[in-house]
Motif scaffolding. Structure first.
Motif, PDB file in Angstrom:
ATOM      1  N   ARG A 128       0.797  -1.425   0.012  1.00  0.00           N
ATOM      2  CA  ARG A 128       0.013   0.070  -0.045  1.00  0.00           C
ATOM      3  C   ARG A 128       0.823   1.372  -0.086  1.00  0.00           C
ATOM      4  O   ARG A 128       0.551   2.347  -0.602  1.00  0.00           O
ATOM      5  CB  ARG A 128      -0.957   0.029   1.233  1.00  0.00           C
ATOM      6  CG  ARG A 128      -2.253  -0.727   1.064  1.00  0.00           C
ATOM      7  CD  ARG A 128      -2.581  -1.370   2.201  1.00  0.00           C
ATOM      8  NE  ARG A 128      -3.586  -2.218   2.119  1.00  0.00           N
ATOM      9  CZ  ARG A 128      -4.882  -1.985   2.213  1.00  0.00           C
ATOM     10  NH1 ARG A 128      -5.239  -0.933   2.585  1.00  0.00           N
ATOM     11  NH2 ARG A 128      -5.752  -3.054   1.892  1.00  0.00           N
TER      12      ARG A 128
ATOM     13  N   SER B 224      -6.634   3.946   3.736  1.00  0.00           N
ATOM     14  CA  SER B 224      -7.514   3.056   4.354  1.00  0.00           C
ATOM     15  C   SER B 224      -8.773   3.274   4.889  1.00  0.00           C
ATOM     16  O   SER B 224      -9.856   2.675   4.513  1.00  0.00           O
ATOM     17  CB  SER B 224      -6.426   2.054   5.359  1.00  0.00           C
ATOM     18  OG  SER B 224      -7.284   0.748   5.608  1.00  0.00           O
TER      19      SER B 224
ATOM     20  N   LYS C 170     -10.988   4.183   1.853  1.00  0.00           N
ATOM     21  CA  LYS C 170     -11.637   3.243   1.231  1.00  0.00           C
ATOM     22  C   LYS C 170     -12.326   2.418   1.962  1.00  0.00           C
ATOM     23  O   LYS C 170     -13.432   1.907   1.466  1.00  0.00           O
ATOM     24  CB  LYS C 170     -10.282   2.136   0.872  1.00  0.00           C
ATOM     25  CG  LYS C 170     -10.704   1.193  -0.365  1.00  0.00           C
ATOM     26  CD  LYS C 170      -9.578   0.365  -0.908  1.00  0.00           C
ATOM     27  CE  LYS C 170      -9.901  -0.601  -1.758  1.00  0.00           C
ATOM     28  NZ  LYS C 170      -9.042  -1.653  -2.290  1.00  0.00           N
ATOM     29  N   LEU C 171     -12.285   2.170   3.573  1.00  0.00           N
ATOM     30  CA  LEU C 171     -13.338   1.466   4.111  1.00  0.00           C
ATOM     31  C   LEU C 171     -14.680   2.291   4.160  1.00  0.00           C
ATOM     32  O   LEU C 171     -15.732   1.408   4.209  1.00  0.00           O
ATOM     33  CB  LEU C 171     -12.686   1.566   5.868  1.00  0.00           C
ATOM     34  CG  LEU C 171     -13.615   0.976   6.964  1.00  0.00           C
ATOM     35  CD1 LEU C 171     -13.550  -0.626   6.708  1.00  0.00           C
ATOM     36  CD2 LEU C 171     -13.228   1.378   8.270  1.00  0.00           C
TER      37      LEU C 171
ATOM     38  N   THR D 156     -10.100   6.858  -3.500  1.00  0.00           N
ATOM     39  CA  THR D 156      -8.887   7.050  -2.685  1.00  0.00           C
ATOM     40  C   THR D 156      -7.807   7.495  -4.009  1.00  0.00           C
ATOM     41  O   THR D 156      -6.867   7.948  -3.616  1.00  0.00           O
ATOM     42  CB  THR D 156      -8.215   5.638  -2.539  1.00  0.00           C
ATOM     43  OG1 THR D 156      -8.366   4.876  -3.658  1.00  0.00           O
ATOM     44  CG2 THR D 156      -8.803   4.869  -1.405  1.00  0.00           C
TER      45      THR D 156
ATOM     46  N   GLU E 253     -10.488  -3.999   4.225  1.00  0.00           N
ATOM     47  CA  GLU E 253     -10.017  -2.728   4.853  1.00  0.00           C
ATOM     48  C   GLU E 253     -10.182  -3.054   6.387  1.00  0.00           C
ATOM     49  O   GLU E 253      -9.062  -2.362   6.954  1.00  0.00           O
ATOM     50  CB  GLU E 253     -10.842  -1.597   4.200  1.00  0.00           C
ATOM     51  CG  GLU E 253     -10.475  -1.103   2.977  1.00  0.00           C
ATOM     52  CD  GLU E 253      -8.823  -0.979   2.664  1.00  0.00           C
ATOM     53  OE1 GLU E 253      -8.575  -1.703   1.731  1.00  0.00           O
ATOM     54  OE2 GLU E 253      -8.340  -0.440   3.256  1.00  0.00           O
ATOM     55  N   ARG E 254     -11.263  -3.417   6.706  1.00  0.00           N
ATOM     56  CA  ARG E 254     -11.209  -3.691   8.282  1.00  0.00           C
ATOM     57  C   ARG E 254     -10.105  -4.789   8.907  1.00  0.00           C
ATOM     58  O   ARG E 254      -9.383  -4.449   9.621  1.00  0.00           O
ATOM     59  CB  ARG E 254     -12.554  -4.294   8.563  1.00  0.00           C
ATOM     60  CG  ARG E 254     -12.982  -4.500  10.110  1.00  0.00           C
ATOM     61  CD  ARG E 254     -13.158  -5.922  10.668  1.00  0.00           C
ATOM     62  NE  ARG E 254     -12.552  -6.488  11.547  1.00  0.00           N
ATOM     63  CZ  ARG E 254     -13.127  -6.410  12.993  1.00  0.00           C
ATOM     64  NH1 ARG E 254     -14.386  -6.062  12.953  1.00  0.00           N
ATOM     65  NH2 ARG E 254     -12.628  -6.808  13.931  1.00  0.00           N
TER      66      ARG E 254
ATOM     67  N   LEU F 229      -6.924  -2.632   8.540  1.00  0.00           N
ATOM     68  CA  LEU F 229      -6.276  -1.657   9.714  1.00  0.00           C
ATOM     69  C   LEU F 229      -6.504  -2.498  11.258  1.00  0.00           C
ATOM     70  O   LEU F 229      -5.801  -2.087  11.851  1.00  0.00           O
ATOM     71  CB  LEU F 229      -7.923  -1.107   9.726  1.00  0.00           C
ATOM     72  CG  LEU F 229      -8.037   0.250   8.667  1.00  0.00           C
ATOM     73  CD1 LEU F 229      -9.334   0.947   8.494  1.00  0.00           C
ATOM     74  CD2 LEU F 229      -6.815   1.289   9.019  1.00  0.00           C
TER      75      LEU F 229
END
Lengths: 297, 297
Positions: free
Chosen positions: B10, B53, B56-57, B62, B281-282, B285
């Motif tokens: 990323r 992130s 995007k979540l 983005t 994404e979750r 993170l």
């Protein structure tokens, strides 16, 4: 009323805003003291007054533009604090008082400058968030500010100035280009941001920009002349400091007489930009331009 | 795929953007070199990755947020350059290489920092001007950035840090408050700006902000622990530099074991904020939060 009195009257509004704007924000005490020490040290407030005047000339809402105008003075002030540092121009005096790092210390002066620059962007944003200027217009004006304060403007000009200092082969074009970045860009942005925030059309914006550019060049030439012919009391710093620091100036390149003539020509060109306007704002902007060069007659 | 690999993947996108973003802008050569020297010195790019992130979540664009994300790294980098200066923390090494003022000189380092900070605001504006994010949303996110980078945030935290250094009577609350400003605010803003730029509602924004805050505290505790238990090669600076500089740290106040426990608790609280989300994404993170504290297990 003399132009000096008019300028003072207009700058009082900026002064009031600056006096209170750092209050109640939870900044560390010593940091705030250092920021206010330099921000409230007087000065003509030329940049914010130029912004407000062009804004008014083009029917803008000057109350809404006030935080944006004040941010110009913050950016100007931060640049003075950093330029005075020992690693840069190493100036102990500024406006007749100890420079920031002398009054506080170097670390505090660096942080006070960083803080003023960062918070300046906050006040620009407040023109939209708290005073209702359209977001798109504020974004456009801020882009102009970044261009004039950043690496292709003021910061880049200070770098170029330092690289030129002590060199003997600098010519007039290089000197002009350096000053256009170092001091010209922010003065020009003062005028053009005033126009942008008033929602000006392209012709008005072009005239405001041209006025700012011409006044900016004249301003620098006059500054160089005064460093030779002025007195320490009104300069707030020793006479002849440019020469002592090995700086190339307009008088050192073309002589005093020719420098005066050049300054007058630039002011005449600035005033010509105002031809299409009338009323008290036009008169004020004309008087202001003439006042800059009158100081060295 | 390990979280380290995912993070690298990323950050490559940010890296690409940063590599080219100062090109062709007419900046003085030495100034640009100094800026790029520090900006492209590696680093995990944690702040921009967090922004992208969360963006995007919450279904943000983005691509449009990328310049804004990059501006976080510029602000982080400027703060490192200025913090390393002799008048501040006086660090000769940064990420295993000479710090900016050692590689160039003090004046250039000051200006490179000023330049990065100013231009960072330009890239934020570009998210609206060139990538089409709504002007009002960008203005809101920028206000958050000013708050976290300015005198009630990062700059104020550095001031507080310097005032604390060498003092023996600093307690845990004061240490926490200082770090919340100095490093926590920008990490938190990374998350909340990602949410704001995605047009998030207040609940999502609140969760992003809480995640950022908890991760920020944990990050600082881990940093303090590594300064005691790490090795010079992976730290890129001498072990024990906090103690040598007379800095109060979490281990010096509550011991290593208790510091580790505290870091874990903050990470658990950060992860709890993600409960309502699902998908890659979750997961990323959550992995990122755990990775921060895993480095000191």
């Amino acid at each position: 009323m003399s132009i000096k009195t008019k300028l003072k009257e207009r700058s009082a509004r900026v002064e009031d805003y600056l006096r209170d704007c750092l209050e109640g924000k939870g900044f560390p005490k010593r940091l705030r003291q250092a920021m206010e020490y330099s921000l409230l040290a007087g000065g003509k407030r030329l940049r914010p007054v130029l912004l407000l005047s062009f804004n008014k000339l083009l029917d803008g809402d000057t109350d809404a533009a006030l935080p944006f105008a004040a941010s110009l003075e913050m950016i100007h002030t931060y640049s003075l604090i950093h330029d005075d540092l020992p690693a840069m121009d190493d100036d102990d005096l500024r406006r007749g008082r100890p420079s920031n790092h002398k009054q506080f210390d170097e670390a505090t002066a660096i942080l006070a400058g960083d803080g003023l620059l960062t918070e300046a962007f906050g006040f620009m944003l407040d023109s939209a968030l708290e005073r209702g200027l359209p977001a798109g217009v504020v974004i456009q004006a801020m882009r102009m500010m970044v261009r004039s304060a950043g690496c292709a403007g003021m910061v880049g000009g200070q770098m170029a100035d330092m690289e030129m200092t002590g060199r003997e082969d600098v010519n007039l074009d290089q000197l002009r280009a350096m000053h256009a970045m170092k001091t010209g860009a922010l003065l020009t942005a003062s005028c053009s941001c005033g126009a942008i925030l008033a929602g000006a059309d392209l012709d008005d914006l072009r005239r405001a920009t041209a006025y700012g550019k011409e006044v900016g060049v004249a301003f620098q030439i006059v500054d160089d002349i005064l460093d030779v012919t002025g007195d320490e009391a009104s300069l707030g710093k020793p006479v002849g400091s440019d020469e002592a620091q090995g700086k190339v100036t307009y008088p050192s390149l073309v002589g005093l007489e020719q420098s005066r003539t050049m300054a007058e020509e630039h002011i005449a060109e600035a005033v010509r930009q105002l031809d299409v306007y009338s009323g008290p704002e036009r008169e004020f902007l004309e008087g202001l331009a003439r006042y800059i060069v009158d100081r060295v007659q």
